[in-house]
Write a protein that holds these residues in place. Structure first.
Motif, PDB file in Angstrom:
ATOM      1  N   GLU A   1       0.627 110.520  62.515  1.00 41.00           N
ATOM      2  CA  GLU A   1       1.443 111.900  62.895  1.00 41.00           C
ATOM      3  C   GLU A   1      -0.051 112.223  62.221  1.00 41.00           C
ATOM      4  O   GLU A   1      -0.124 114.176  61.720  1.00 41.00           O
ATOM      5  CB  GLU A   1       2.801 111.921  62.056  1.00 41.00           C
ATOM      6  N   THR A   2      -0.719 111.792  61.124  1.00 39.35           N
ATOM      7  CA  THR A   2      -1.771 113.139  61.384  1.00 39.35           C
ATOM      8  C   THR A   2      -2.487 113.691  61.715  1.00 39.35           C
ATOM      9  O   THR A   2      -3.247 113.136  63.184  1.00 39.35           O
ATOM     10  CB  THR A   2      -2.732 112.550  59.596  1.00 39.35           C
ATOM     11  N   LEU A   3      -3.174 115.200  61.878  1.00 38.44           N
ATOM     12  CA  LEU A   3      -4.091 115.700  63.459  1.00 38.44           C
ATOM     13  C   LEU A   3      -4.971 115.567  62.335  1.00 38.44           C
ATOM     14  O   LEU A   3      -5.471 116.222  61.462  1.00 38.44           O
ATOM     15  CB  LEU A   3      -3.081 117.410  63.179  1.00 38.44           C
ATOM     16  N   ALA A   4      -6.170 114.852  63.150  1.00 40.57           N
ATOM     17  CA  ALA A   4      -7.684 115.400  62.727  1.00 40.57           C
ATOM     18  C   ALA A   4      -8.909 115.581  63.865  1.00 40.57           C
ATOM     19  O   ALA A   4      -9.055 115.714  64.993  1.00 40.57           O
ATOM     20  CB  ALA A   4      -7.929 113.363  61.976  1.00 40.57           C
ATOM     21  N   PHE A   5      -9.912 116.427  63.329  1.00 43.58           N
ATOM     22  CA  PHE A   5     -10.792 117.696  64.111  1.00 43.58           C
ATOM     23  C   PHE A   5     -11.772 116.425  63.483  1.00 43.58           C
ATOM     24  O   PHE A   5     -12.131 116.726  62.725  1.00 43.58           O
ATOM     25  CB  PHE A   5     -10.751 118.904  64.227  1.00 43.58           C
ATOM     26  N   ILE A   6     -12.539 115.798  64.671  1.00 41.36           N
ATOM     27  CA  ILE A   6     -13.290 114.397  63.998  1.00 41.36           C
ATOM     28  C   ILE A   6     -14.881 115.011  65.144  1.00 41.36           C
ATOM     29  O   ILE A   6     -14.653 115.254  65.989  1.00 41.36           O
ATOM     30  CB  ILE A   6     -13.374 113.281  64.135  1.00 41.36           C
ATOM     31  N   TYR A   7     -15.017 116.175  64.462  1.00 39.91           N
ATOM     32  CA  TYR A   7     -16.561 116.420  64.782  1.00 39.91           C
ATOM     33  C   TYR A   7     -17.775 115.584  64.444  1.00 39.91           C
ATOM     34  O   TYR A   7     -18.221 115.362  63.500  1.00 39.91           O
ATOM     35  CB  TYR A   7     -17.354 118.320  64.327  1.00 39.91           C
ATOM     36  N   PHE A   8     -18.165 115.217  65.629  1.00 41.75           N
ATOM     37  CA  PHE A   8     -19.640 114.325  65.784  1.00 41.75           C
ATOM     38  C   PHE A   8     -20.505 114.826  66.433  1.00 41.75           C
ATOM     39  O   PHE A   8     -20.441 115.827  67.275  1.00 41.75           O
ATOM     40  CB  PHE A   8     -19.697 113.367  65.822  1.00 41.75           C
ATOM     41  N   GLN A   9     -21.999 114.231  65.668  1.00 47.13           N
ATOM     42  CA  GLN A   9     -23.536 115.145  65.871  1.00 47.13           C
ATOM     43  C   GLN A   9     -23.730 114.284  67.332  1.00 47.13           C
ATOM     44  O   GLN A   9     -23.476 112.988  67.348  1.00 47.13           O
ATOM     45  CB  GLN A   9     -24.054 114.892  65.110  1.00 47.13           C
ATOM     46  N   LEU A  10     -24.084 114.648  68.122  1.00 50.57           N
ATOM     47  CA  LEU A  10     -24.510 114.537  69.723  1.00 50.57           C
ATOM     48  C   LEU A  10     -24.865 112.814  69.515  1.00 50.57           C
ATOM     49  O   LEU A  10     -24.765 111.794  70.564  1.00 50.57           O
ATOM     50  CB  LEU A  10     -24.964 115.987  70.576  1.00 50.57           C
TER      51      LEU A  10
ATOM     52  N   GLU B   1      -2.236 120.991  73.215  1.00 54.03           N
ATOM     53  CA  GLU B   1      -1.273 121.515  72.796  1.00 54.03           C
ATOM     54  C   GLU B   1      -0.586 121.557  70.973  1.00 54.03           C
ATOM     55  O   GLU B   1      -0.070 122.386  70.415  1.00 54.03           O
ATOM     56  CB  GLU B   1       0.337 121.337  73.482  1.00 54.03           C
ATOM     57  N   ASP B   2      -1.467 120.360  70.779  1.00 51.59           N
ATOM     58  CA  ASP B   2      -1.647 120.254  69.047  1.00 51.59           C
ATOM     59  C   ASP B   2      -2.860 121.191  68.342  1.00 51.59           C
ATOM     60  O   ASP B   2      -2.893 120.704  67.280  1.00 51.59           O
ATOM     61  CB  ASP B   2      -1.376 118.887  69.203  1.00 51.59           C
ATOM     62  N   VAL B   3      -3.842 121.298  69.625  1.00 52.32           N
ATOM     63  CA  VAL B   3      -5.219 122.083  69.402  1.00 52.32           C
ATOM     64  C   VAL B   3      -5.229 123.422  69.351  1.00 52.32           C
ATOM     65  O   VAL B   3      -5.164 123.690  68.270  1.00 52.32           O
ATOM     66  CB  VAL B   3      -6.208 121.408  70.145  1.00 52.32           C
ATOM     67  N   ILE B   4      -4.614 124.013  70.149  1.00 49.61           N
ATOM     68  CA  ILE B   4      -4.658 125.450  70.568  1.00 49.61           C
ATOM     69  C   ILE B   4      -4.050 126.034  69.387  1.00 49.61           C
ATOM     70  O   ILE B   4      -2.122 125.860  68.954  1.00 49.61           O
ATOM     71  CB  ILE B   4      -4.796 126.221  71.592  1.00 49.61           C
ATOM     72  N   GLY B   5      -4.293 127.135  68.169  1.00 49.62           N
ATOM     73  CA  GLY B   5      -3.846 127.781  67.412  1.00 49.62           C
ATOM     74  C   GLY B   5      -2.870 126.957  65.933  1.00 49.62           C
ATOM     75  O   GLY B   5      -1.911 127.264  65.643  1.00 49.62           O
ATOM     76  N   HIS B   6      -3.391 126.027  65.900  1.00 51.69           N
ATOM     77  CA  HIS B   6      -2.580 124.634  64.940  1.00 51.69           C
ATOM     78  C   HIS B   6      -4.134 124.461  63.340  1.00 51.69           C
ATOM     79  O   HIS B   6      -5.018 124.318  63.973  1.00 51.69           O
ATOM     80  CB  HIS B   6      -3.010 123.325  65.366  1.00 51.69           C
ATOM     81  N   LYS B   7      -3.656 124.560  62.814  1.00 47.21           N
ATOM     82  CA  LYS B   7      -4.814 123.771  61.269  1.00 47.21           C
ATOM     83  C   LYS B   7      -4.522 121.935  61.501  1.00 47.21           C
ATOM     84  O   LYS B   7      -3.621 122.040  60.942  1.00 47.21           O
ATOM     85  CB  LYS B   7      -4.243 124.737  59.970  1.00 47.21           C
ATOM     86  N   PRO B   8      -5.791 121.629  61.492  1.00 44.55           N
ATOM     87  CA  PRO B   8      -5.328 120.307  61.239  1.00 44.55           C
ATOM     88  C   PRO B   8      -5.088 119.942  59.497  1.00 44.55           C
ATOM     89  O   PRO B   8      -5.546 121.197  58.656  1.00 44.55           O
ATOM     90  CB  PRO B   8      -6.348 119.679  61.548  1.00 44.55           C
ATOM     91  N   ASP B   9      -4.879 118.665  59.514  1.00 48.54           N
ATOM     92  CA  ASP B   9      -5.106 117.526  57.905  1.00 48.54           C
ATOM     93  C   ASP B   9      -5.785 117.669  57.497  1.00 48.54           C
ATOM     94  O   ASP B   9      -6.474 117.152  56.251  1.00 48.54           O
ATOM     95  CB  ASP B   9      -3.711 116.946  58.258  1.00 48.54           C
ATOM     96  N   VAL B  10      -7.193 116.936  58.278  1.00 47.10           N
ATOM     97  CA  VAL B  10      -8.419 116.095  58.195  1.00 47.10           C
ATOM     98  C   VAL B  10      -9.093 117.132  59.318  1.00 47.10           C
ATOM     99  O   VAL B  10      -9.664 117.038  60.235  1.00 47.10           O
ATOM    100  CB  VAL B  10      -7.978 114.959  58.793  1.00 47.10           C
ATOM    101  N   ILE B  11     -10.730 116.923  59.080  1.00 46.14           N
ATOM    102  CA  ILE B  11     -11.868 117.829  59.577  1.00 46.14           C
ATOM    103  C   ILE B  11     -12.372 116.772  59.042  1.00 46.14           C
ATOM    104  O   ILE B  11     -12.820 116.466  57.818  1.00 46.14           O
ATOM    105  CB  ILE B  11     -12.112 119.058  58.719  1.00 46.14           C
ATOM    106  N   LEU B  12     -13.518 116.251  59.939  1.00 44.69           N
ATOM    107  CA  LEU B  12     -13.955 115.079  59.338  1.00 44.69           C
ATOM    108  C   LEU B  12     -15.999 116.170  60.168  1.00 44.69           C
ATOM    109  O   LEU B  12     -15.537 116.308  61.062  1.00 44.69           O
ATOM    110  CB  LEU B  12     -14.339 113.914  60.164  1.00 44.69           C
ATOM    111  N   LEU B  13     -16.716 116.092  59.355  1.00 48.64           N
ATOM    112  CA  LEU B  13     -18.021 116.589  60.213  1.00 48.64           C
ATOM    113  C   LEU B  13     -19.218 115.182  59.832  1.00 48.64           C
ATOM    114  O   LEU B  13     -19.758 114.625  58.795  1.00 48.64           O
ATOM    115  CB  LEU B  13     -18.859 117.539  59.088  1.00 48.64           C
ATOM    116  N   PHE B  14     -19.119 114.612  60.991  1.00 46.54           N
ATOM    117  CA  PHE B  14     -19.738 113.055  61.418  1.00 46.54           C
ATOM    118  C   PHE B  14     -21.643 113.703  62.214  1.00 46.54           C
ATOM    119  O   PHE B  14     -21.423 114.077  62.755  1.00 46.54           O
ATOM    120  CB  PHE B  14     -18.986 112.111  62.364  1.00 46.54           C
ATOM    121  N   GLY B  15     -22.897 113.376  61.108  1.00 54.19           N
ATOM    122  CA  GLY B  15     -23.855 113.512  61.241  1.00 54.19           C
ATOM    123  C   GLY B  15     -24.987 114.937  60.806  1.00 54.19           C
ATOM    124  O   GLY B  15     -25.589 115.462  61.491  1.00 54.19           O
TER     125      GLY B  15
END
Length: 549
Positions: free
Chosen positions: A222-231, A250-264
């Motif tokens: 149930e955790t919302l995670a935004f996983i950003y990865f380099q190309l 609907e879970d992204v627009i206007g929401h704040k994630p619990d987790v953010i990952l910057l990969f690369g």
């Protein structure tokens, strides 16, 4: 080229005919890469010694039956070079990307766009092949000639706090289309070390460029995670689609994630992976550096789970490193069993052995979670379990051939030709993963002792001692070798936050023993004896216990 990744930007260039394909600037760029890669074979005067544009011009002449195509090179030479280029192209991970602006691409249309491109590439190759060999094909192989996968991406605006505004320039993955079985390759095939906390927020020195990063919005439980990865990590980004639920817009627009990952990330402190808790905004932030080592998918999966587990611990839930299955027996009984232990302890192998010795006594074994879940003590003192992943990240080395081939058609295979080869296969629907499940038995996978069968703990303290010690004999799936101990058998959250985890462990064990849930250990023998006999004997003892309870 080092990562063998090719992104096809269909918003930039989308050929619609064989002639436009052969004259495409992007195809010319691919040919230039091929000629550079193939320069050892490029003898003076050979077709490969030509510049990319002239090389393609030869094939364009073949396509329109221009006899001057053969003034300098024979049909046999041109055909051989065509085969080499075609093989080179298909050796790359080829991913088409379509950006949907103003909703002009909806629903399934992005798949049709990609499918038409695949058909065009195959048509072009076959036309050239038949013209050069002088007869029509009699055997046809419907391979993924154009792409291995396709992404539909969109720009979404989420509730980004001020210090995270730089992330608003990147597109979110909206839909994913895979062409399984998908075989992908990475430079590294093993994970090293632990993820550690830092006192700085990785977002403060992040300088990713627009167009070079994508975000996979994931539901990890149930955790919302935004996983950003380099190309260059498209292999990892695609593999996520078979492992974590892709969050809807609907879970992204206007929401704040619990987790953010910057990969690369180009540089991190010590060029290793870190995490940070942004107390002010309530976000766990992870960073993984751009190195050859971190191409292994285990870094992405385990950092995601570490951040999720830290979030869970902060909310009073206990992360469980293990597998949970729901077993339905022929006699009408149904049992949920959690197998617990660190990597290589024998969790998956115990489940497989149980199925192999059961004959027709088991109707089905449904996976609730394959690697990581959480235990929660409800308000009435009952312990329930939830999962994290909709897929399973499984070692091919230890799977029977029947299990591997049964899932081949849906799998994402990582380095299948190497030791520690993995496959990611769909395992359970998201609704089933996040449901609250009763626990009928909890077993520690003991791969180091010589016992056979299952040993149940009578005392809560004795059980906690074994589970907290986290002993195992490492099998080389990470950089560890020999006997090791890991706090609570979980280096992905509990190790980093031991002080916060211990009170949650106490609460869960007390509730389980009060409920009378059997807590024990199953002897897998994998650390000493990899032959199936001992593990099968333990599985038979477990089967007997489950059917008699």
């Amino acid at each position: 080229m080092e990562r063998k990744v090719a992104r096809l930007n269909f918003n930039h260039d989308y050929p619609t005919s064989v002639i436009s394909l052969l004259s495409s600037p992007d195809v010319c760029e691919l040919v230039a890469a091929f000629l550079k890669e193939d320069k050892r074979l490029a003898m003076a005067g050979s077709l490969e010694s030509l510049p990319a544009k002239e090389y393609l011009a030869v094939f364009a002449k073949v396509m329109i039956d221009d006899p001057t195509a053969y003034d300098q090179f024979s049909k046999e030479e041109i055909l051989a070079s065509l085969e080499r280029f075609y093989s080179f192209y298909r050796s790359l991970l080829r991913v088409s990307v379509i950006k949907a602006d103003n909703n002009h691409i909806l629903g399934q249309e992005f798949k049709q766009i990609d499918r038409r491109f695949n058909e065009l590439v195959l048509q072009c190759y076959r036309m050239l092949e038949e013209k050069l060999q002088g007869f029509g094909n009699r055997t046809f192989r419907e391979v993924s000639a154009g792409t291995n996968a396709s992404l539909l991406v969109r720009h979404h605006v989420w509730a980004a706090p001020e210090r995270y505004q730089a992330l608003n320039q990147f597109d979110f993955i909206d839909k994913v289309m895979l062409r399984p079985p998908l075989l992908m390759h990475t430079i590294s095939n093993k994970r090293k070390g632990l993820f550690t906390a830092v006192d700085y927020n990785p977002i403060d020195h992040f300088n990713g460029k627009a167009g070079e990063w994508y975000c996979y919005p994931a539901k990890i439980g149930e955790t919302l995670a935004f996983i950003y990865f380099q190309l260059d990590y498209l292999v990892n980004g695609l593999a996520l689609a078979n492992l974590f639920e892709l969050a809807p817009k609907e879970d992204v627009i206007g929401h704040k994630p619990d987790v953010i990952l910057l990969f690369g990330v180009p540089e991190t402190e010590g060029m290793v992976s870190h995490y940070h808790h942004d107390d002010e905004n309530g976000i766990w932030v992870g960073e993984v550096p751009y190195t050859d080592d971190t191409t292994y998918f285990g870094y992405m999966k385990k950092m995601c789970l570490t951040l999720h587990n830290l979030h869970q611990i902060n909310h009073g839930l206990l992360p469980i490193h293990g597998s949970m299955v729901k077993i339905r027996f022929k006699n009408g009984k149904q049992k949920t069993v959690v197998f617990f232990g660190d990597s290589g302890a024998g969790k998956s192998e115990s489940i497989e052995a149980l199925q192999e010795v059961a004959d027709d006594q088991i109707i089905a074994v449904d996976t609730i979670f394959d690697d990581m879940g959480s235990f929660k003590v409800t308000a009435d003192g009952k312990v329930v379990a939830q999962g994290t992943e909709t897929g399973a990240f499984v070692r091919l080395d230890d799977l029977s051939s029947s299990v591997a081939f049964n899932n081949m058609d849906r799998g994402v295979f990582l380095n299948p030709e190497r030791k520690n080869a993995r496959v990611i296969i769909p395992a359970a629907p998201f609704a089933e993963v996040v449901a609250q499940h009763d626990i009928d038995m909890w077993l520690y996978a003991n791969n180091y002792d010589d016992g056979v069968g299952v040993h149940y703990f009578e005392a809560e303290a004795a059980a906690k001692e074994v589970f907290i010690a986290g002993k195992r004999k490492a099998l080389g799936t990470t950089d560890e070798v020999g006997m090791t101990t890991t706090f609570f058998a979980n280096p992905f959250g509990p190790v980093q936050e031991e002080a916060k985890t211990r009170p949650v462990i106490d609460k869960v064990f007390a509730a389980l023993f009060k409920q009378g849930v059997p807590v024990g250990e199953i002897y897998t023998h994998l650390g000493n004896d990899k032959s199936p006999e001992a593990l099968h004997a333990s599985a038979r003892a477990l089967l007997k216990d489950l059917m008699e309870q």
